[in-house]
Motif scaffolding. Structure first.
Motif, PDB file in Angstrom:
ATOM      1  N   GLU A   1       0.855  -1.187   0.000  1.00 28.08           N
ATOM      2  CA  GLU A   1       0.000   0.000   0.000  1.00 28.08           C
ATOM      3  C   GLU A   1       0.894   1.242   0.000  1.00 28.08           C
ATOM      4  N   PRO A   2       1.585   1.487  -1.095  1.00 26.24           N
ATOM      5  CA  PRO A   2       2.602   2.543  -1.143  1.00 26.24           C
ATOM      6  C   PRO A   2       2.050   3.948  -0.978  1.00 26.24           C
ATOM      7  N   GLU A   3       0.760   4.125  -1.108  1.00 20.39           N
ATOM      8  CA  GLU A   3       0.181   5.463  -0.993  1.00 20.39           C
ATOM      9  C   GLU A   3      -0.397   5.725   0.392  1.00 20.39           C
ATOM     10  N   VAL A   4      -0.109   4.856   1.349  1.00 22.03           N
ATOM     11  CA  VAL A   4      -0.601   5.046   2.715  1.00 22.03           C
ATOM     12  C   VAL A   4       0.588   5.149   3.674  1.00 22.03           C
ATOM     13  N   PRO A   5       1.113   6.349   3.890  1.00 22.80           N
ATOM     14  CA  PRO A   5       2.186   6.513   4.882  1.00 22.80           C
ATOM     15  C   PRO A   5       1.641   6.278   6.285  1.00 22.80           C
ATOM     16  N   ARG A   6       2.459   5.680   7.143  1.00 18.47           N
ATOM     17  CA  ARG A   6       2.018   5.316   8.481  1.00 18.47           C
ATOM     18  C   ARG A   6       3.064   5.712   9.524  1.00 18.47           C
ATOM     19  N   VAL A   7       2.604   5.817  10.762  1.00 18.87           N
ATOM     20  CA  VAL A   7       3.478   6.152  11.875  1.00 18.87           C
ATOM     21  C   VAL A   7       3.797   4.869  12.649  1.00 18.87           C
ATOM     22  N   TRP A   8       5.103   4.695  12.938  1.00 18.71           N
ATOM     23  CA  TRP A   8       5.558   3.476  13.595  1.00 18.71           C
ATOM     24  C   TRP A   8       6.397   3.829  14.818  1.00 18.71           C
ATOM     25  N   LEU A   9       6.387   2.931  15.786  1.00 15.60           N
ATOM     26  CA  LEU A   9       7.235   3.079  16.957  1.00 15.60           C
ATOM     27  C   LEU A   9       8.706   2.976  16.560  1.00 15.60           C
ATOM     28  N   PRO A  10       9.607   3.584  17.328  1.00 18.16           N
ATOM     29  CA  PRO A  10      11.027   3.527  16.966  1.00 18.16           C
ATOM     30  C   PRO A  10      11.634   2.147  17.116  1.00 18.16           C
ATOM     31  N   PHE A  11      11.038   1.294  17.944  1.00 17.02           N
ATOM     32  CA  PHE A  11      11.638   0.001  18.248  1.00 17.02           C
ATOM     33  C   PHE A  11      10.794  -1.178  17.783  1.00 17.02           C
ATOM     34  N   ASP A  12       9.708  -0.924  17.049  1.00 15.93           N
ATOM     35  CA  ASP A  12       8.826  -2.013  16.647  1.00 15.93           C
ATOM     36  C   ASP A  12       8.042  -1.574  15.417  1.00 15.93           C
ATOM     37  N   ASP A  13       7.820  -2.484  14.476  1.00 15.58           N
ATOM     38  CA  ASP A  13       7.023  -2.181  13.291  1.00 15.58           C
ATOM     39  C   ASP A  13       5.542  -2.256  13.648  1.00 15.58           C
ATOM     40  N   ALA A  14       5.124  -1.371  14.513  1.00 17.02           N
ATOM     41  CA  ALA A  14       3.749  -1.264  14.984  1.00 17.02           C
ATOM     42  C   ALA A  14       3.576   0.158  15.523  1.00 17.02           C
ATOM     43  N   PRO A  15       2.368   0.684  15.650  1.00 20.24           N
ATOM     44  CA  PRO A  15       1.122   0.078  15.161  1.00 20.24           C
ATOM     45  C   PRO A  15       0.816   0.409  13.710  1.00 20.24           C
ATOM     46  N   GLY A  16       1.574   1.325  13.090  1.00 11.65           N
ATOM     47  CA  GLY A  16       1.297   1.694  11.698  1.00 11.65           C
ATOM     48  C   GLY A  16       0.064   2.549  11.566  1.00 11.65           C
ATOM     49  N   LEU A  17       0.005   3.649  12.318  1.00  8.46           N
ATOM     50  CA  LEU A  17      -1.158   4.538  12.293  1.00  8.46           C
ATOM     51  C   LEU A  17      -1.144   5.378  11.022  1.00  8.46           C
ATOM     52  N   ALA A  18      -2.271   5.428  10.319  1.00  9.05           N
ATOM     53  CA  ALA A  18      -2.342   6.093   9.019  1.00  9.05           C
ATOM     54  C   ALA A  18      -2.715   7.561   9.119  1.00  9.05           C
ATOM     55  N   MET A  19      -2.441   8.202  10.245  1.00  5.94           N
ATOM     56  CA  MET A  19      -2.698   9.637  10.402  1.00  5.94           C
ATOM     57  C   MET A  19      -1.704  10.198  11.402  1.00  5.94           C
ATOM     58  N   ALA A  20      -1.500  11.514  11.343  1.00  7.35           N
ATOM     59  CA  ALA A  20      -0.479  12.152  12.178  1.00  7.35           C
ATOM     60  C   ALA A  20      -1.050  12.757  13.447  1.00  7.35           C
ATOM     61  N   ARG A  21      -2.368  12.946  13.507  1.00  9.04           N
ATOM     62  CA  ARG A  21      -3.003  13.518  14.689  1.00  9.04           C
ATOM     63  C   ARG A  21      -4.271  12.731  14.985  1.00  9.04           C
ATOM     64  N   ALA A  22      -4.510  12.477  16.260  1.00 10.66           N
ATOM     65  CA  ALA A  22      -5.693  11.704  16.639  1.00 10.66           C
ATOM     66  C   ALA A  22      -5.913  11.818  18.136  1.00 10.66           C
ATOM     67  N   PHE A  23      -7.149  11.621  18.549  1.00 10.00           N
ATOM     68  CA  PHE A  23      -7.430  11.391  19.956  1.00 10.00           C
ATOM     69  C   PHE A  23      -7.015   9.966  20.295  1.00 10.00           C
ATOM     70  N   GLY A  24      -6.553   9.767  21.546  1.00  7.97           N
ATOM     71  CA  GLY A  24      -6.133   8.434  21.942  1.00  7.97           C
ATOM     72  C   GLY A  24      -4.784   8.078  21.345  1.00  7.97           C
ATOM     73  N   ASP A  25      -4.614   6.791  20.983  1.00  8.79           N
ATOM     74  CA  ASP A  25      -3.357   6.299  20.401  1.00  8.79           C
ATOM     75  C   ASP A  25      -2.164   6.687  21.267  1.00  8.79           C
TER      76      ASP A  25
END
Length: 471
Positions: A259-283
């Protein structure tokens, strides 16, 4: 954390093009005075019965000036929530919002934000009103058009209006996220929600948003044709300022190969959780690594050429462009069914464009700026009643009409990939994916992806508990 602080885009209370000064409704907000005789204490009394308020709707239906509709996708429980609250803080004000949850408890987060955030915003506005109950409230008695030589003072008043609303949105969003973090019965560590919230007061729109839900405005151009004006920015992780903040906080931003058109946010030490947005409640697993809940705030003065507003979750925007949404809503046979027709159109597009994908949840709010809806006779000619509209395709699984939420089963929650879907995968860096920030072109209104994992907001849960120390 200081490294996660972001400055929202600057917006001012603009004067109209014909040279008018700041609108009277702006002045009423600054001074805490409205033409409504209801007080904040009256609101507090009614807030104990939110679900029964006749001017507040949160399930499929319509109000005096709006219609709303949501439909569950094919990824499990409907995690979208929506609200329209008329007479929100005065007789000429309306609050509307769409909230798109993600993660194992995203549906509960979205509903919690839907119910609590409007109250927090109302509370901060009332707090400002209380502070101004003194000699400074004399500004309410001045005529904004009394003297053509007061342009400098008018500009100062406009700035005060803008600062008031900006501060109210920032504080209410911050308080909302703080409440979620400390909530005893709602786990938001790897669950969260987007938010697009709009307050229309008179001719003014005040907007705050986080995540990738979107609001657009239908306005007539010089040739009397309806055009789409995007009111909010999709806050994706590959926006330059968002990516810079996340990387500065040691978070990682990249897209998966499938899914090359979906950039995600990942933890520095683990390939998770892969959040598809930069701002959110929770997370909260990502809040130390660049994901924030600070809203983008903006203010717009409406004109007679502005016709209606559409607020929707990304289940709509993933398959329909801004222009297509405007065309669908404006051509609806009755305004009361505009939101439902738009969701039905999005569902058809999902089947056509992505036949192998699981359709995402869709939630839509259509707010008509002239304050008019269909007459009952027109409504009945379509073969539906108000009760029929509110009962069909409600999509609010586990939520009764009185607003009570029962804990639903999470067995079919597909916002997190299974282990079979997760491996193997490769990452794609986001550098060079976008040339501009916050610029929406015709080709960027929707992004095409194939496969059953499309638009999952999370890829997988981290392999550690919340108590794990940061390394």
């Amino acid at each position: 954390m200081g490294c996660c602080i972001s400055t929202s885009s600057r917006s001012s209370c603009s004067s109209r093009s014909n040279g008018e000064t700041v609108s009277p409704s702006c002045l009423r907000i600054v001074c805490g005075r409205t033409k409504s005789k209801r007080t904040f204490s009256d609101h507090i009394t009614t807030l104990q019965h939110l679900a029964s308020l006749p001017n507040r709707i949160f399930t499929n239906g319509r109000s005096r000036s709006s219609c709303i509709f949501t439909q569950q996708g094919r990824k499990g429980i409907n995690q979208d929530a929506m609200i329209v609250w008329e007479d929100y803080m005065s007789e000429d004000s309306t609050f509307c919002g769409v909230f798109d949850g993600h993660g194992p408890h995203g549906h509960l987060v979205a509903r919690k934000v839907r119910d609590a955030l409007p109250l927090k915003l109302l509370s901060f506005l009332h707090s400002h009103e209380s502070k101004r109950n003194g000699p400074s409230t004399a500004c309410c008695n001045r005529n904004p058009k009394s003297d053509g030589g007061d342009s400098e003072k008018d500009g100062s008043m406009e700035d005060k209006v803008d600062m008031l609303w900006r501060e109210a949105f920032l504080k209410s969003y911050k308080a909302m996220d703080k409440e979620l973090r400390s909530h005893p019965n709602l786990d938001c560590f790897c669950s969260g929600s987007t938010a697009v919230t709009i307050v229309k007061q008179g001719s003014n729109l005040f907007m705050g948003s986080i995540g990738d839900s979107r609001a657009i405005l239908a306005s007539k151009d010089g040739s009397d044709s309806l055009v789409a004006v995007q009111l909010t920015v999709d806050l994706k992780p590959d926006l330059p300022r968002e990516a810079e903040r996340i990387k500065r906080c040691k978070g990682r931003v990249f897209a998966l190969q499938d899914e090359p058109e979906v950039p995600r946010v990942w933890l520095p030490f683990d390939d998770a959780p892969g959040l598809a947005m930069a701002r959110a409640f929770g997370d909260f697993c990502l809040k130390e690594y660049g994901v924030i809940s600070i809203p983008e705030f903006s203010h717009r003065v409406l004109t007679e050429r502005d016709k209606f507003i559409v607020v929707a979750s990304d289940g709509v925007w993933d398959v329909l462009s801004n222009e297509e949404v405007i065309e669908i809503v404006s051509s609806a046979p009755t305004r009361s069914f505009a939101a439902r027709i738009l969701v039905d159109s999005a569902a058809r597009e999902w089947k056509c464009k992505y036949p192998t994908s699981k359709m995402d949840d869709c939630a839509v709010v259509c707010l008509f700026l002239d304050g008019k809806m269909d007459s009952e006779s027109d409504y009945d000619e379509q073969g539906f009643s108000s009760a029929t509209l509110q009962s069909n395709h409600s999509g609010n699984v586990g939520e009764s009409d009185d607003g009570q939420i029962s804990e639903p089963s999470l067995q079919r929650n597909f916002t997190v990939r299974s282990s079979e879907e997760n491996t193997p995968y490769r990452r794609i860096p986001v550098e060079g994916q976008r040339n501009g920030e916050g610029i929406v072109t015709e080709d960027q209104n929707w992004s095409g992806l194939e496969g059953v994992t499309r638009v999952n907001s999370l890829v997988q849960l981290p392999r550690f508990s919340e108590e794990r120390p940061r390394t």
